[in-house]
Design a protein around this motif. Structure first.
Motif, PDB file in Angstrom:
ATOM      1  N   GLU A 166     -12.205  -5.804 -44.398  1.00 39.40           N
ATOM      2  CA  GLU A 166     -12.646  -6.327 -43.191  1.00 39.40           C
ATOM      3  C   GLU A 166     -12.905  -7.811 -43.271  1.00 39.40           C
ATOM      4  O   GLU A 166     -12.375  -8.726 -42.431  1.00 39.40           O
ATOM      5  CB  GLU A 166     -13.767  -5.832 -42.534  1.00 39.40           C
ATOM      6  CG  GLU A 166     -13.436  -4.265 -42.165  1.00 39.40           C
ATOM      7  CD  GLU A 166     -14.773  -3.492 -41.912  1.00 39.40           C
ATOM      8  OE1 GLU A 166     -15.879  -4.031 -41.911  1.00 39.40           O
ATOM      9  OE2 GLU A 166     -14.676  -2.155 -41.612  1.00 39.40           O
ATOM     10  N   GLN A 167     -13.575  -8.295 -44.214  1.00 42.66           N
ATOM     11  CA  GLN A 167     -14.013  -9.644 -44.495  1.00 42.66           C
ATOM     12  C   GLN A 167     -12.816 -10.488 -44.700  1.00 42.66           C
ATOM     13  O   GLN A 167     -12.708 -11.553 -44.475  1.00 42.66           O
ATOM     14  CB  GLN A 167     -15.245  -9.824 -45.313  1.00 42.66           C
ATOM     15  CG  GLN A 167     -16.321  -9.014 -45.009  1.00 42.66           C
ATOM     16  CD  GLN A 167     -17.162  -9.515 -44.128  1.00 42.66           C
ATOM     17  OE1 GLN A 167     -17.321 -10.841 -43.928  1.00 42.66           O
ATOM     18  NE2 GLN A 167     -17.605  -9.021 -42.886  1.00 42.66           N
TER      19      GLN A 167
ATOM     20  N   ASN B  58      -9.718  -9.803 -43.985  1.00 42.33           N
ATOM     21  CA  ASN B  58      -8.868  -9.746 -42.798  1.00 42.33           C
ATOM     22  C   ASN B  58      -9.027 -11.132 -42.162  1.00 42.33           C
ATOM     23  O   ASN B  58      -8.487 -11.786 -41.349  1.00 42.33           O
ATOM     24  CB  ASN B  58      -8.854  -8.490 -42.321  1.00 42.33           C
ATOM     25  CG  ASN B  58      -7.914  -8.519 -41.066  1.00 42.33           C
ATOM     26  OD1 ASN B  58      -6.832  -8.980 -41.366  1.00 42.33           O
ATOM     27  ND2 ASN B  58      -8.362  -7.916 -40.042  1.00 42.33           N
ATOM     28  N   GLU B  59     -10.647 -11.022 -41.824  1.00 43.26           N
ATOM     29  CA  GLU B  59     -11.048 -11.998 -40.953  1.00 43.26           C
ATOM     30  C   GLU B  59     -10.771 -13.379 -41.480  1.00 43.26           C
ATOM     31  O   GLU B  59     -10.457 -14.238 -40.777  1.00 43.26           O
ATOM     32  CB  GLU B  59     -12.700 -11.616 -40.546  1.00 43.26           C
ATOM     33  CG  GLU B  59     -13.187 -12.756 -39.817  1.00 43.26           C
ATOM     34  CD  GLU B  59     -14.702 -12.412 -39.499  1.00 43.26           C
ATOM     35  OE1 GLU B  59     -15.589 -13.280 -39.645  1.00 43.26           O
ATOM     36  OE2 GLU B  59     -15.071 -11.145 -39.486  1.00 43.26           O
ATOM     37  N   GLN B  60     -11.170 -13.536 -42.745  1.00 43.66           N
ATOM     38  CA  GLN B  60     -10.940 -14.884 -43.302  1.00 43.66           C
ATOM     39  C   GLN B  60      -9.646 -15.437 -43.537  1.00 43.66           C
ATOM     40  O   GLN B  60      -9.073 -16.592 -43.396  1.00 43.66           O
ATOM     41  CB  GLN B  60     -11.809 -15.020 -44.798  1.00 43.66           C
ATOM     42  CG  GLN B  60     -13.276 -14.955 -44.494  1.00 43.66           C
ATOM     43  CD  GLN B  60     -14.072 -16.013 -43.642  1.00 43.66           C
ATOM     44  OE1 GLN B  60     -13.475 -17.131 -43.801  1.00 43.66           O
ATOM     45  NE2 GLN B  60     -15.118 -15.486 -42.895  1.00 43.66           N
TER      46      GLN B  60
ATOM     47  N   SER C 185      -6.855 -14.553 -41.918  1.00 50.42           N
ATOM     48  CA  SER C 185      -5.847 -14.830 -40.742  1.00 50.42           C
ATOM     49  C   SER C 185      -6.148 -16.234 -40.338  1.00 50.42           C
ATOM     50  O   SER C 185      -5.453 -16.599 -39.521  1.00 50.42           O
ATOM     51  CB  SER C 185      -6.622 -13.802 -39.778  1.00 50.42           C
ATOM     52  OG  SER C 185      -7.933 -13.998 -39.221  1.00 50.42           O
ATOM     53  N   LEU C 186      -7.097 -16.982 -40.829  1.00 51.92           N
ATOM     54  CA  LEU C 186      -7.187 -18.363 -40.392  1.00 51.92           C
ATOM     55  C   LEU C 186      -6.278 -19.076 -41.221  1.00 51.92           C
ATOM     56  O   LEU C 186      -5.916 -20.323 -40.994  1.00 51.92           O
ATOM     57  CB  LEU C 186      -8.591 -18.939 -40.746  1.00 51.92           C
ATOM     58  CG  LEU C 186      -9.791 -18.244 -40.142  1.00 51.92           C
ATOM     59  CD1 LEU C 186     -11.033 -18.689 -40.507  1.00 51.92           C
ATOM     60  CD2 LEU C 186      -9.648 -18.459 -38.437  1.00 51.92           C
TER      61      LEU C 186
ATOM     62  N   THR D 231      -0.979 -14.685 -43.048  1.00 47.05           N
ATOM     63  CA  THR D 231      -0.701 -13.393 -42.535  1.00 47.05           C
ATOM     64  C   THR D 231      -0.860 -12.507 -43.569  1.00 47.05           C
ATOM     65  O   THR D 231      -0.232 -12.715 -44.436  1.00 47.05           O
ATOM     66  CB  THR D 231       0.685 -13.469 -41.880  1.00 47.05           C
ATOM     67  OG1 THR D 231       0.845 -14.562 -40.835  1.00 47.05           O
ATOM     68  CG2 THR D 231       0.843 -11.990 -41.324  1.00 47.05           C
TER      69      THR D 231
ATOM     70  N   THR E   7     -20.173 -14.826 -47.689  1.00 50.46           N
ATOM     71  CA  THR E   7     -19.284 -15.285 -46.885  1.00 50.46           C
ATOM     72  C   THR E   7     -18.838 -16.634 -47.170  1.00 50.46           C
ATOM     73  O   THR E   7     -17.695 -17.027 -47.063  1.00 50.46           O
ATOM     74  CB  THR E   7     -20.154 -15.424 -45.335  1.00 50.46           C
ATOM     75  OG1 THR E   7     -20.355 -14.197 -45.101  1.00 50.46           O
ATOM     76  CG2 THR E   7     -19.115 -15.768 -44.295  1.00 50.46           C
TER      77      THR E   7
ATOM     78  N   GLU F  66     -14.867 -17.521 -47.769  1.00 48.79           N
ATOM     79  CA  GLU F  66     -14.222 -18.597 -47.022  1.00 48.79           C
ATOM     80  C   GLU F  66     -13.653 -19.565 -47.801  1.00 48.79           C
ATOM     81  O   GLU F  66     -12.473 -20.062 -47.497  1.00 48.79           O
ATOM     82  CB  GLU F  66     -15.298 -19.550 -46.223  1.00 48.79           C
ATOM     83  CG  GLU F  66     -15.897 -18.765 -45.068  1.00 48.79           C
ATOM     84  CD  GLU F  66     -17.131 -19.366 -44.363  1.00 48.79           C
ATOM     85  OE1 GLU F  66     -17.710 -20.413 -44.739  1.00 48.79           O
ATOM     86  OE2 GLU F  66     -17.415 -18.913 -43.263  1.00 48.79           O
TER      87      GLU F  66
ATOM     88  N   SER G  32     -10.496 -17.962 -49.252  1.00 48.45           N
ATOM     89  CA  SER G  32      -9.228 -17.706 -48.414  1.00 48.45           C
ATOM     90  C   SER G  32      -8.646 -18.957 -48.168  1.00 48.45           C
ATOM     91  O   SER G  32      -7.334 -19.166 -48.002  1.00 48.45           O
ATOM     92  CB  SER G  32      -9.802 -17.306 -46.973  1.00 48.45           C
ATOM     93  OG  SER G  32     -10.530 -15.993 -47.224  1.00 48.45           O
TER      94      SER G  32
END
Length: 155
Positions: free
Chosen positions: A7-8, A10-12, A14-15, A18, A138, A142, A145
Motif C-alpha cells: 500500500e505504501q 503503491n502510493e509513493q 505512483s508519483l 507505473t 515514510t 519517499e 521511490s
C-alpha cells in the motif's frame, strides 16, 4: 507487513512511474516447517518495450516484524563499456550500495542475441510503531521511490 508495504509503495511509486504487475508468491519448504511469503512489484516509467524495468521483491521477516526490499533495475540492449560505466556512476550517486551485473546471451559465436545490464540493491525496513518511526519510515519510502523513479529513467 507485506500488505502495508504494498500500500505504501503503491502510493509513493505512483508519483514517479507505473506499477505494471503485482505478484504474491508463497513457498513452503519441504525440509523445514517454514513458509516464505514474497510480493513482487514490477515498476517502470512507461510501459514501452525497451525501457528500463524495476523488479521489487518484498520479503516479510516475521521474527523481526520487518521487511527486506530487494530491487533489480534491468536495462535492455547493447551499450558500450563507457556508457555502462557512466550509468553505474550515476546510479551510485543515488544509491551508494548499488551493484551492476552485465549479461550477454550468445546463440552464435561473437553474435550476442541478448544484452542486459542490471543494477541491484537491498535494504530492510521495520514496521513503524510510533509516530516518529512512521515519519522515518515514510521518509525512507519517499526517498526510495524518488531514487527508483530516477533509475528507471536512466538509459
Amino acid at each position: 507487513m507485506l500488505q502495508f508495504m504494498v500500500e505504501q509503495l503503491n502510493e509513493q511509486l505512483s508519483l514517479h512511474g507505473t506499477i505494471v504487475d503485482v505478484i504474491l508468491r508463497s513457498d513452503q519448504s519441504l525440509v523445514e516447517e517454514e513458509e516464505i511469503r514474497e510480493v513482487i512489484l514490477t515498476f517502470t516509467e512507461a510501459e514501452d518495450e525497451g525501457k528500463p524495468v524495476a523488479t521489487i521483491h518484498l520479503f516479510e521477516l516475521a521474527e523481526e516484524n520487518s521487511c527486506e526490499v530487494e530491487v533489480e533495475v534491468e536495462y535492455p540492449g547493447a551499450q558500450s563499456a563507457e556508457l555502462t560505466s557512466h550509468l553505474w556512476e550515476q546510479a551510485k550517486r543515488l544509491v551508494p550500495e548499488i551493484s551492476l551485473t552485465e549479461k550477454r546471451r550468445f546463440l552464435e559465436p561473437k553474435k550476442p542475441a541478448q544484452e542486459t545490464r542490471t543494477l541491484d540493491f537491498h535494504f530492510v525496513v521495520e514496521q513503524p510503531l510510533t509516530e516518529e518511526e512512521l515519519q522515518q519510515f515514510t521518509s525512507t519510502l519517499e526517498r526510495f521511490s524518488a531514487d527508483l523513479g530516477k533509475l528507471v529513467r536512466m538509459a
